[in-house]
Design a protein around this motif. Structure first.
Motif, PDB file in Angstrom:
ATOM      1  N   SER A 144      -2.795 -15.920 -10.648  1.00 38.09           N
ATOM      2  CA  SER A 144      -2.670 -15.980 -12.108  1.00 38.09           C
ATOM      3  C   SER A 144      -1.734 -14.919 -12.663  1.00 38.09           C
ATOM      4  CB  SER A 144      -4.056 -15.828 -12.745  1.00 38.09           C
ATOM      5  OG  SER A 144      -4.612 -14.560 -12.427  1.00 38.09           O
ATOM      6  N   GLY A 145      -1.229 -14.037 -11.790  1.00 39.94           N
ATOM      7  CA  GLY A 145      -0.287 -13.022 -12.212  1.00 39.94           C
ATOM      8  C   GLY A 145      -0.896 -11.661 -12.487  1.00 39.94           C
ATOM      9  N   ASP A 146      -2.217 -11.528 -12.348  1.00 44.90           N
ATOM     10  CA  ASP A 146      -2.872 -10.243 -12.594  1.00 44.90           C
ATOM     11  C   ASP A 146      -2.628  -9.281 -11.430  1.00 44.90           C
ATOM     12  OD1 ASP A 146      -3.950 -11.119 -14.990  1.00 44.90           O
ATOM     13  OD2 ASP A 146      -5.749 -11.922 -14.021  1.00 44.90           O
ATOM     14  N   LEU A 147      -2.409  -8.037 -11.772  1.00 46.82           N
ATOM     15  CA  LEU A 147      -2.269  -6.995 -10.757  1.00 46.82           C
ATOM     16  C   LEU A 147      -3.663  -6.555 -10.322  1.00 46.82           C
ATOM     17  CD1 LEU A 147       0.347  -5.690  -9.624  1.00 46.82           C
ATOM     18  CD2 LEU A 147      -0.135  -3.731 -11.113  1.00 46.82           C
ATOM     19  N   VAL A 148      -3.925  -6.600  -9.031  1.00 47.11           N
ATOM     20  CA  VAL A 148      -5.221  -6.212  -8.473  1.00 47.11           C
ATOM     21  C   VAL A 148      -5.011  -4.953  -7.646  1.00 47.11           C
ATOM     22  CG1 VAL A 148      -7.156  -6.886  -6.997  1.00 47.11           C
ATOM     23  CG2 VAL A 148      -5.999  -8.606  -8.420  1.00 47.11           C
ATOM     24  N   ALA A 149      -5.596  -3.848  -8.099  1.00 47.55           N
ATOM     25  CA  ALA A 149      -5.424  -2.555  -7.423  1.00 47.55           C
ATOM     26  C   ALA A 149      -6.758  -2.115  -6.848  1.00 47.55           C
ATOM     27  CB  ALA A 149      -4.904  -1.514  -8.397  1.00 47.55           C
ATOM     28  N   LEU A 150      -6.751  -1.734  -5.580  1.00 45.50           N
ATOM     29  CA  LEU A 150      -7.968  -1.363  -4.876  1.00 45.50           C
ATOM     30  C   LEU A 150      -7.844   0.048  -4.319  1.00 45.50           C
ATOM     31  CD1 LEU A 150      -8.322  -4.690  -2.854  1.00 45.50           C
ATOM     32  CD2 LEU A 150      -9.471  -4.121  -4.998  1.00 45.50           C
ATOM     33  N   ALA A 151      -8.859   0.857  -4.564  1.00 47.85           N
ATOM     34  CA  ALA A 151      -8.959   2.173  -3.932  1.00 47.85           C
ATOM     35  C   ALA A 151      -9.921   2.037  -2.765  1.00 47.85           C
ATOM     36  CB  ALA A 151      -9.476   3.196  -4.933  1.00 47.85           C
ATOM     37  N   THR A 152      -9.486   2.465  -1.569  1.00 50.76           N
ATOM     38  CA  THR A 152     -10.260   2.139  -0.385  1.00 50.76           C
ATOM     39  C   THR A 152     -10.169   3.226   0.685  1.00 50.76           C
ATOM     40  OG1 THR A 152     -10.550   0.426   1.329  1.00 50.76           O
ATOM     41  CG2 THR A 152      -8.305   0.885   0.613  1.00 50.76           C
TER      42      THR A 152
ATOM     43  N   GLN B 135      -6.680   5.518   0.089  1.00 54.48           N
ATOM     44  CA  GLN B 135      -5.568   4.589   0.164  1.00 54.48           C
ATOM     45  C   GLN B 135      -5.617   3.690  -1.080  1.00 54.48           C
ATOM     46  OE1 GLN B 135      -2.514   3.183   0.567  1.00 54.48           O
ATOM     47  NE2 GLN B 135      -2.761   3.723   2.744  1.00 54.48           N
ATOM     48  N   VAL B 136      -4.448   3.335  -1.590  1.00 54.46           N
ATOM     49  CA  VAL B 136      -4.369   2.403  -2.717  1.00 54.46           C
ATOM     50  C   VAL B 136      -3.630   1.159  -2.238  1.00 54.46           C
ATOM     51  CG1 VAL B 136      -3.484   1.993  -5.042  1.00 54.46           C
ATOM     52  CG2 VAL B 136      -4.428   4.240  -4.434  1.00 54.46           C
ATOM     53  N   VAL B 137      -4.269   0.012  -2.406  1.00 45.24           N
ATOM     54  CA  VAL B 137      -3.706  -1.269  -1.992  1.00 45.24           C
ATOM     55  C   VAL B 137      -3.581  -2.143  -3.237  1.00 45.24           C
ATOM     56  CG1 VAL B 137      -3.998  -3.305  -0.535  1.00 45.24           C
ATOM     57  CG2 VAL B 137      -4.758  -1.057   0.281  1.00 45.24           C
ATOM     58  N   VAL B 138      -2.401  -2.740  -3.431  1.00 40.54           N
ATOM     59  CA  VAL B 138      -2.138  -3.516  -4.642  1.00 40.54           C
ATOM     60  C   VAL B 138      -1.601  -4.889  -4.256  1.00 40.54           C
ATOM     61  CG1 VAL B 138      -0.858  -3.616  -6.816  1.00 40.54           C
ATOM     62  CG2 VAL B 138      -1.658  -1.406  -5.936  1.00 40.54           C
ATOM     63  N   THR B 139      -2.087  -5.905  -4.943  1.00 36.19           N
ATOM     64  CA  THR B 139      -1.574  -7.264  -4.783  1.00 36.19           C
ATOM     65  C   THR B 139      -1.520  -7.902  -6.158  1.00 36.19           C
ATOM     66  OG1 THR B 139      -1.830  -9.343  -3.545  1.00 36.19           O
ATOM     67  CG2 THR B 139      -3.830  -8.319  -4.381  1.00 36.19           C
ATOM     68  N   ARG B 140      -0.900  -9.075  -6.237  1.00 37.89           N
ATOM     69  CA  ARG B 140      -0.865  -9.803  -7.501  1.00 37.89           C
ATOM     70  C   ARG B 140      -1.488 -11.176  -7.273  1.00 37.89           C
ATOM     71  NH1 ARG B 140       1.614  -8.514 -12.171  1.00 37.89           N
ATOM     72  NH2 ARG B 140       2.986  -6.963 -11.183  1.00 37.89           N
TER      73      ARG B 140
ATOM     74  N   GLY C 259       0.838  -1.193   0.000  1.00 36.77           N
ATOM     75  CA  GLY C 259       0.000   0.000   0.000  1.00 36.77           C
ATOM     76  C   GLY C 259       0.873   1.243   0.000  1.00 36.77           C
ATOM     77  N   LEU C 260       0.272   2.347  -0.309  1.00 37.18           N
ATOM     78  CA  LEU C 260       1.002   3.614  -0.293  1.00 37.18           C
ATOM     79  C   LEU C 260       1.297   4.035   1.138  1.00 37.18           C
ATOM     80  CD1 LEU C 260      -0.996   5.613  -3.006  1.00 37.18           C
ATOM     81  CD2 LEU C 260       1.162   4.388  -3.292  1.00 37.18           C
ATOM     82  N   PHE C 261       2.397   4.752   1.301  1.00 38.05           N
ATOM     83  CA  PHE C 261       2.735   5.264   2.631  1.00 38.05           C
ATOM     84  C   PHE C 261       1.700   6.294   3.080  1.00 38.05           C
ATOM     85  CE2 PHE C 261       5.028   8.146   5.501  1.00 38.05           C
ATOM     86  CZ  PHE C 261       5.455   7.230   6.458  1.00 38.05           C
ATOM     87  N   ASP C 262       1.258   7.136   2.146  1.00 37.47           N
ATOM     88  CA  ASP C 262       0.215   8.120   2.421  1.00 37.47           C
ATOM     89  C   ASP C 262      -0.909   7.934   1.405  1.00 37.47           C
ATOM     90  OD1 ASP C 262       1.421   9.604   4.572  1.00 37.47           O
ATOM     91  OD2 ASP C 262       2.847  10.381   3.080  1.00 37.47           O
ATOM     92  N   LYS C 263      -2.066   8.464   1.724  1.00 38.50           N
ATOM     93  CA  LYS C 263      -3.173   8.425   0.782  1.00 38.50           C
ATOM     94  C   LYS C 263      -2.826   9.245  -0.464  1.00 38.50           C
ATOM     95  CE  LYS C 263      -6.887   7.704   4.139  1.00 38.50           C
ATOM     96  NZ  LYS C 263      -8.169   8.235   4.679  1.00 38.50           N
ATOM     97  N   ALA C 264      -3.492   8.886  -1.571  1.00 42.68           N
ATOM     98  CA  ALA C 264      -3.239   9.574  -2.837  1.00 42.68           C
ATOM     99  C   ALA C 264      -4.574   9.903  -3.491  1.00 42.68           C
ATOM    100  CB  ALA C 264      -2.408   8.696  -3.755  1.00 42.68           C
ATOM    101  N   TYR C 265      -4.542  10.768  -4.476  1.00 38.14           N
ATOM    102  CA  TYR C 265      -5.761  11.132  -5.190  1.00 38.14           C
ATOM    103  C   TYR C 265      -6.055  10.105  -6.283  1.00 38.14           C
ATOM    104  CZ  TYR C 265      -6.243  15.579  -2.835  1.00 38.14           C
ATOM    105  OH  TYR C 265      -6.443  16.548  -1.875  1.00 38.14           O
ATOM    106  N   VAL C 266      -7.244   9.500  -6.166  1.00 35.53           N
ATOM    107  CA  VAL C 266      -7.734   8.541  -7.149  1.00 35.53           C
ATOM    108  C   VAL C 266      -9.073   9.061  -7.648  1.00 35.53           C
ATOM    109  CG1 VAL C 266      -8.312   6.132  -7.598  1.00 35.53           C
ATOM    110  CG2 VAL C 266      -6.671   6.698  -5.791  1.00 35.53           C
ATOM    111  N   TYR C 267      -9.165   9.356  -8.929  1.00 36.26           N
ATOM    112  CA  TYR C 267     -10.377   9.955  -9.489  1.00 36.26           C
ATOM    113  C   TYR C 267     -10.808  11.178  -8.661  1.00 36.26           C
ATOM    114  CZ  TYR C 267     -10.779   5.768 -12.347  1.00 36.26           C
ATOM    115  OH  TYR C 267     -10.538   4.746 -13.246  1.00 36.26           O
ATOM    116  N   GLY C 268      -9.828  11.968  -8.257  1.00 37.49           N
ATOM    117  CA  GLY C 268     -10.113  13.200  -7.540  1.00 37.49           C
ATOM    118  C   GLY C 268     -10.458  13.020  -6.081  1.00 37.49           C
TER     119      GLY C 268
END
Length: 359
Positions: A234-242, A226-231, A213-222
């Motif tokens: 099957s190898g797909d990148l899964v990105a979650l805005a939360t 928080q952005v959390v990412v895992t793989r 996850g990001l150290f600090d929150k970021a702007y997602v669609y304004g």
């Protein structure tokens, strides 16, 4: 010959339960709803000609078909009525909400339902739904209407989080949920810009099974999130805005699969939603409401049965059957033969599901 009094007798007790929740509806409407729900349980099909023979009484098949049609045409059965029947089943405490679509084709018609529901016992119990006037993705205005409809009956303080897939993104949509105080856990596309950088470029080094996850929150669609990412395996990148902590996010997002389990058990693996020839949006929505009542009866009985006698576990570690199937196995016999257990099973609709983790 069956007397009128006998014809009106409902051995399942479902009519009385419906009457207690919807006392303002006409008695003939309540009885038709109970009859069609019972027929759905026995027939496991939404095809009218498959349902009609399972309606009670000695009238002709044509007359019973008309009863099914009148039930689906009854304008008394609207959004509020389904909520009056379903909300009392919710467990106490915070609830995980899932938004998704299910779609299929009938001839040249694209049938498309947008559904919002609550995670219960590994499934999603639909609470509000809308037949979309087209195939493909929903638009933001329809999503907002659906969420606002449920918020009118289930306030945001009861919502732990709203989970959704990559279809449900956008600046206005994210802002709408924030204004309504709905916490979000929404998958975003890997080409989404987060503080000016593409997700797939910024997180290209994430390995399978790793969660960052990001150290600090970021702007997602304004929206500051928080952005959390895992793989995935099957190898797909899964990105979650939360709006949730990193350590909760992935586990909660996995709850999205519960709505896929619901749709599967309502379609070819269960109640044959795709068997229907119904294409008019209002009638399709009523049919879906009736189907949910039949389906949730099976779920409620299955949960209760599993508390008395757990579902066997097979050698591969999975349950021998789903909890919905487990409930249907018991309920269909009781309904088909009008056994004394009918009223016991349907009376479970007066008891809410237990909260997750409750003893």
């Amino acid at each position: 010959m069956m007397t009128q009094a006998a014809a009106l007798f409902d051995p399942t007790g479902l009519t009385e339960i419906l009457k207690a929740r919807l006392p303002y509806l006409r008695s003939d409407t309540l009885r038709r709803v109970a009859d069609v729900v019972n027929a759905l349980i026995v027939a496991r099909s939404t095809c009218h000609s498959a349902l009609a023979p399972h309606l009670p009484g000695t009238s002709s098949t044509a007359a019973k078909l008309r009863r099914v049609e009148r039930c689906l045409q009854d304008e008394q059965l609207g959004d509020a009525e389904w909520l009056h029947l379903l909300l009392p089943l919710l467990p106490p405490g915070k609830l995980i909400l899932v938004l998704d679509r299910t779609n299929w084709e009938h001839g040249r018609h694209d049938l498309n339902l947008l559904v919002l529901g609550v995670v219960i016992a590994g499934f999603t119990l639909p609470l509000v739904w809308m037949a979309l006037p087209h195939g493909g993705s929903s638009d933001m205005a329809l999503r907002q209407r659906l969420v606002a409809r449920l918020l009118g009956h289930l306030p945001a303080r009861r919502w732990k989080v709203l989970v959704g897939d990559r279809e449900f993104i956008g600046a206005d949509w994210f802002s709408f949920l924030r204004r309504r105080k709905v916490k979000r856990c929404l998958r975003i596309r890997v080409d989404t810009l987060v503080d000016g950088a593409r997700v797939d470029e910024a997180f290209a080094d994430v390995q399978i099974g790793q969660t960052v996850g990001l150290f600090d929150k970021a702007y997602v669609y304004g929206n500051l999130m928080q952005v959390v990412v895992t793989r995935s395996p099957s190898g797909d990148l899964v990105a979650l805005a939360t709006d949730l902590p990193i350590w909760e996010t992935c586990a909660l997002y996995r709850q999205r699969l519960s709505i896929e389990c619901t749709f599967s058990s309502m379609k070819s693996r269960g109640f044959g939603l795709e068997d229907s020839t119904m294409t008019q949006p209002d009638r399709l929505e009523r049919l879906f409401g009736l189907l949910i009542l039949a389906w949730v009866c099976c779920l409620r009985v299955g949960v209760w049965q599993a508390e008395q006698r757990p579902i066997p576990i097979k050698a591969h570690g999975r349950k021998a059957r789903s909890v919905v199937q487990y409930g249907w196995d018991a309920l269909v016999v009781a309904v088909r033969w009008a056994t004394p257990m009918c009223q016991t099973y349907f009376s479970l609709l007066n008891q809410p599901f237990s909260a997750p983790g409750a003893a």
